[in-house]
Design an enzyme around this catalytic site. Structure first.
Site, PDB file in Angstrom:
ATOM      1  CE  LYS A   2      -3.739  -2.568   2.056  1.00  0.00           C
ATOM      2  NZ  LYS A   2      -4.389  -3.082   3.272  1.00  0.00           N
ATOM      3  CD  GLN A  55      -3.470  -4.616   6.439  1.00  0.00           C
ATOM      4  OE1 GLN A  55      -3.386  -3.648   5.700  1.00  0.00           O
ATOM      5  NE2 GLN A  55      -3.993  -5.764   6.048  1.00  0.00           N
ATOM      6  CG  ASP A  95      -9.841  -0.858   4.257  1.00  0.00           C
ATOM      7  OD1 ASP A  95      -9.746  -1.113   3.045  1.00  0.00           O
ATOM      8  OD2 ASP A  95      -9.082  -1.335   5.126  1.00  0.00           O
TER       9      ASP A  95
END
Ligand code: NAP
Length: 282
Positions: free
Chosen positions: A52, A96, A119
């Site tokens: 990322k 994450q 997200d």
């Protein structure tokens, strides 16, 4: 032989368009910035975060990494999220997963401001998706929808089977595919006669986490196959949830692993950070 859906190339194309958007935003004095929170020592997560970071560099998005010890408390995690929510220079926040078991990931996702929820895991984003309203769509399902679009695969009226019902892949996919008028069936570990479902499907999306789970005998001729799985073998090699070599002989379209859904997930994260930045500039 199937057409191989080239996720790597499509992701590259999306990133290069985003780069132009990013330059335009910067010309207005704003630097798009993503904050990533990584808790603990999960090896795969570290690789994902590194990818990322690289993608951010490529597009021109600033990247701020917060690496937290696995022993941190829920309060410390939430405090950090709240600080990042407040900061004007941060446009997107990503936690994450997985995070250690003693922490409540649902509360953490809930605390990420919906404006910065790149997200798409905040319940507000999930709810808006289910109402077919504009929102941040979680990156893997979003990337899959982009692949359908790019390859002109029309979902309308198609029998589409999703194997897997996780919050991050299977469930948001249901909504995305329904919004495109597919007839969606969702299978999971308690599904009886899985093969009966997959065998009549025009499109199969596998998000299971079991190497080469979907075999040639489970699908019909001309099926479209999307393989979300990422499984690392003892030899270090990556395989998907689909037996690619054999299934591709029957499929009309198929995604490879690696080089399919994975790069698209990262590209759509970049897309969401640029979208969040633009929204916050309004
Ligand atoms: P997950 O949370 O472990 O969910 C797996 C799903 O598969 C569950 O719904 C489970 O059913 C179902 N399942 C397990 N065994 C099954 C069986 N024998 N028959 C039918 N269904 C079965 O996994 P996930 O997070 O969705 O990820 C799935 C895979 O995609 C993993 O390999 C992951 O690494 C990969 N992934 C890739 C990307 C990408 O960008 N390419 C992104 C995210 C995930 P139950 O609900 O009944 O347990």
């Amino acid at each position: 032989m199937a057409v191989i859906i080239d996720g790597k190339e499509l992701a590259r194309k999306i990133r290069s368009n985003l780069k132009i958007d990013c330059e335009e935003i910067k010309s207005k004095g704003v630097n798009p910035k993503l904050a990533v929170i990584l808790v603990g020592d999960d090896k795969a997560s570290k690789v994902y975060v590194k990818n990322k970071n690289k993608a951010c560099e490529d597009v021109g998005i600033e990247f701020e990494e917060h690496i937290l010890e696995s022993e941190i408390t829920q309060k410390q995690l939430i405090d950090l999220i709240e600080q990042l929510n407040e900061r004007k220079d941060i446009h997107g926040i990503l936690l994450q997963s997985p995070i250690p078991n003693h922490l409540d990931i649902n509360e953490a996702f809930r605390k990420i401001s919906p404006d910065k929820d790149v997200d798409g895991f905040n319940p507000i984003s999930v709810g808006k998706l289910s109402l077919n309203q504009d929102t941040f769509v979680s990156c893997t399902p979003y990337g899959i929808m982009k692949m359908f679009e790019e390859y002109n695969i029309d979902l309308e009226g198609k029998d589409l089977v999703i194997i897997g019902r996780s919050n991050i892949v299977g469930k948001p996919l249901i909504q995305c595919c329904l919004n495109k008028n597919a007839t969606v069936t969702v299978c999971h570990s308690r599904t009886k006669n899985l093969k009966e479902h997959t065998k009549r499907a025009d499109i199969v999306i596998a998000a299971i986490g079991k190497s080469k789970f979907v075999t040639e005998d489970m699908v019909k001729d001309g099926v479209v196959i999307i393989d979300v799985g990422i499984n690392r073998g003892d030899d270090g090699k990556l395989t998907g949830d689909v037996d690619f070599e054999n299934v591709q002989k029957k499929a009309s379209y198929i995604t490879p692993v690696p080089g399919g859904v994975g790069p698209m997930t990262v590209a759509m994260l970049m897309n969401n950070v640029i979208k969040a930045t633009k929204n916050q500039m309004k």
